[in-house]
Design a protein around this motif. Sequence first.
Motif, PDB file in Angstrom:
ATOM      1  N   ALA A  95       9.063 109.116  14.922  1.00 10.21           N
ATOM      2  CA  ALA A  95       8.023 110.079  15.299  1.00 10.21           C
ATOM      3  C   ALA A  95       8.634 111.278  16.012  1.00 10.21           C
ATOM      4  O   ALA A  95       8.242 112.431  15.771  1.00 10.21           O
ATOM      5  N   THR A  96       9.600 111.017  16.871  1.00 10.49           N
ATOM      6  CA  THR A  96      10.270 112.097  17.601  1.00 10.49           C
ATOM      7  C   THR A  96      10.918 113.097  16.649  1.00 10.49           C
ATOM      8  O   THR A  96      10.858 114.317  16.868  1.00 10.49           O
ATOM      9  N   ALA A  97      11.504 112.575  15.581  1.00 12.01           N
ATOM     10  CA  ALA A  97      12.185 113.441  14.614  1.00 12.01           C
ATOM     11  C   ALA A  97      11.225 114.167  13.687  1.00 12.01           C
ATOM     12  O   ALA A  97      11.503 115.285  13.250  1.00 12.01           O
ATOM     13  N   MET A  98      10.057 113.562  13.406  1.00 12.68           N
ATOM     14  CA  MET A  98       9.214 114.092  12.330  1.00 12.68           C
ATOM     15  C   MET A  98       7.971 114.873  12.774  1.00 12.68           C
ATOM     16  O   MET A  98       7.459 115.681  12.003  1.00 12.68           O
ATOM     17  N   ILE A  99       7.489 114.646  13.984  1.00  9.02           N
ATOM     18  CA  ILE A  99       6.259 115.341  14.393  1.00  9.02           C
ATOM     19  C   ILE A  99       6.408 116.853  14.324  1.00  9.02           C
ATOM     20  O   ILE A  99       5.522 117.562  13.832  1.00  9.02           O
ATOM     21  N   HIS A 100       7.545 117.372  14.781  1.00 15.38           N
ATOM     22  CA  HIS A 100       7.740 118.822  14.766  1.00 15.38           C
ATOM     23  C   HIS A 100       8.039 119.364  13.359  1.00 15.38           C
ATOM     24  O   HIS A 100       8.069 120.580  13.166  1.00 15.38           O
ATOM     25  N   GLN A 142      16.406 114.824   4.232  1.00 16.50           N
ATOM     26  CA  GLN A 142      17.662 115.223   4.872  1.00 16.50           C
ATOM     27  C   GLN A 142      18.101 114.202   5.916  1.00 16.50           C
ATOM     28  O   GLN A 142      19.290 113.904   6.061  1.00 16.50           O
ATOM     29  N   LEU A 143      17.137 113.650   6.644  1.00 18.71           N
ATOM     30  CA  LEU A 143      17.450 112.597   7.608  1.00 18.71           C
ATOM     31  C   LEU A 143      17.992 111.364   6.892  1.00 18.71           C
ATOM     32  O   LEU A 143      18.939 110.722   7.365  1.00 18.71           O
ATOM     33  N   ARG A 144      17.402 111.036   5.756  1.00 23.46           N
ATOM     34  CA  ARG A 144      17.867 109.892   4.971  1.00 23.46           C
ATOM     35  C   ARG A 144      19.305 110.123   4.498  1.00 23.46           C
ATOM     36  O   ARG A 144      20.143 109.223   4.567  1.00 23.46           O
ATOM     37  N   LYS A 145      19.557 111.329   4.034  1.00 22.51           N
ATOM     38  CA  LYS A 145      20.889 111.663   3.538  1.00 22.51           C
ATOM     39  C   LYS A 145      21.932 111.574   4.649  1.00 22.51           C
ATOM     40  O   LYS A 145      23.083 111.175   4.418  1.00 22.51           O
ATOM     41  N   ALA A 146      21.534 111.926   5.862  1.00 30.66           N
ATOM     42  CA  ALA A 146      22.439 111.871   7.018  1.00 30.66           C
ATOM     43  C   ALA A 146      22.474 110.476   7.634  1.00 30.66           C
ATOM     44  O   ALA A 146      23.127 110.270   8.658  1.00 30.66           O
ATOM     45  N   ASP A 147      21.748 109.528   7.008  1.00 28.95           N
ATOM     46  CA  ASP A 147      21.678 108.143   7.484  1.00 28.95           C
ATOM     47  C   ASP A 147      21.114 108.061   8.900  1.00 28.95           C
ATOM     48  O   ASP A 147      21.567 107.282   9.730  1.00 28.95           O
ATOM     49  N   ARG A 148      20.092 108.882   9.156  1.00 30.35           N
ATOM     50  CA  ARG A 148      19.428 108.876  10.455  1.00 30.35           C
ATOM     51  C   ARG A 148      18.054 108.220  10.330  1.00 30.35           C
ATOM     52  O   ARG A 148      17.423 108.239   9.265  1.00 30.35           O
ATOM     53  N   GLU A 149      17.587 107.662  11.420  1.00 29.62           N
ATOM     54  CA  GLU A 149      16.317 106.937  11.423  1.00 29.62           C
ATOM     55  C   GLU A 149      15.138 107.902  11.330  1.00 29.62           C
ATOM     56  O   GLU A 149      15.164 108.991  11.898  1.00 29.62           O
TER      57      GLU A 149
END
Length: 274
Positions: A238-243, A228-235
Motif C-alpha cells: 500500500a505504501t508503494a502503490m497509493i501514490h 516496474q516494482l515486479r521487474k525490480a523484485d520489490r514487494e
Amino acid sequence: MILTPIRRYGAVILMLLTVVFSGEALAKTHTATADHPSHLLKTGNKQVSSKKEYSRNSAKSRSLPDLRKYPSGTPRKKAFLRTVMPYITSLNAEITAERNWLIEKQYQNRWSPSELARIHDIAKRYKVSWSGNTRRIPWNTLLERVDIIPTSMVATMAAAESGWGTSKLARSNNNLFGMKCTKGRCVNAPGKVKGYSQFASVKESVSAYVANLNTHPAYASFRKSRAQLRKADREITATAMIHKLKGYSTRGQSYNNYLFAMYQNNQRLIAAHM
C-alpha cells in the motif's frame, strides 16, 4: 433362623438385577443421544441443523450490515474490517494463483484444450486483445493486468469511500468504493442511490473495484508502476502503490495524500485483520 439367610440372599439378587437393568437403560439412552449429532438443535418439536442456520446467516451477511449500530471509532472500524477483509484477501489469493499459472505457462509450446480455454477466459476477463495464436500471446499485457491490489490499500479505500461502511451508497448499493455506473447502464432501482453502481454483495463490490483498476485505461499508469516494482523484485505494498493511483478522484494528489494519511493512522488495525 433358616429364613434370615434366604432373605439376605434374595435382597442381594434383587440389587444385582436392578444394576443390570439400569445399565441397559443408560446404554440405550447413550445410543439414542449418539444417533442425534451435536449440530442438530431442537426448536419446539423440530430439529434444526446449526450448520444450516449458519449457512442462512452467511447468505444474509453477503450484504453490508448496518455498521452504524457500532460506536464510532475503533469498534466500528473493527466491525467493518471483519466484514470486508475476508473478501479482499480471498480475491488477492485467487489473482495470485492465476498469475502464477500464467508465469508457469509463459514458455510453454504445447497447449491442451483446457489450458487454451483457461487462458482465453483470463484474456477476456482482463480485457486483453488476443487473436488466439499461442505463438503471439501478449504476455506483458496479461502479467501487467493479472496482479493484486495491495490488501491494505483496498481496505483503506473502502473505508475512505464508504465512511467505514456507514454511507448511504454503501448501505443501499453495497458500493464501497464510490463507483459510478456507466451512462446508459445504470439501474435506478427503488431505494438505491442513483447514478452509482449497485452490487448484490460486498464480494461483488470488491471484485468490481479490483477489476476496474486492473483493466480500465484510466489506470494504465498505476499498472505500469506495479509492473516496474515486479521487474525490480520489490514487494507490492500500500505504501508503494497509493501514490501511484491517478485519476480515481477529481481531487488529484490531495486525494492520494488523504488516503495515505488514513492508511498510516489505521495501519496496525488493518494489519491485525489480515
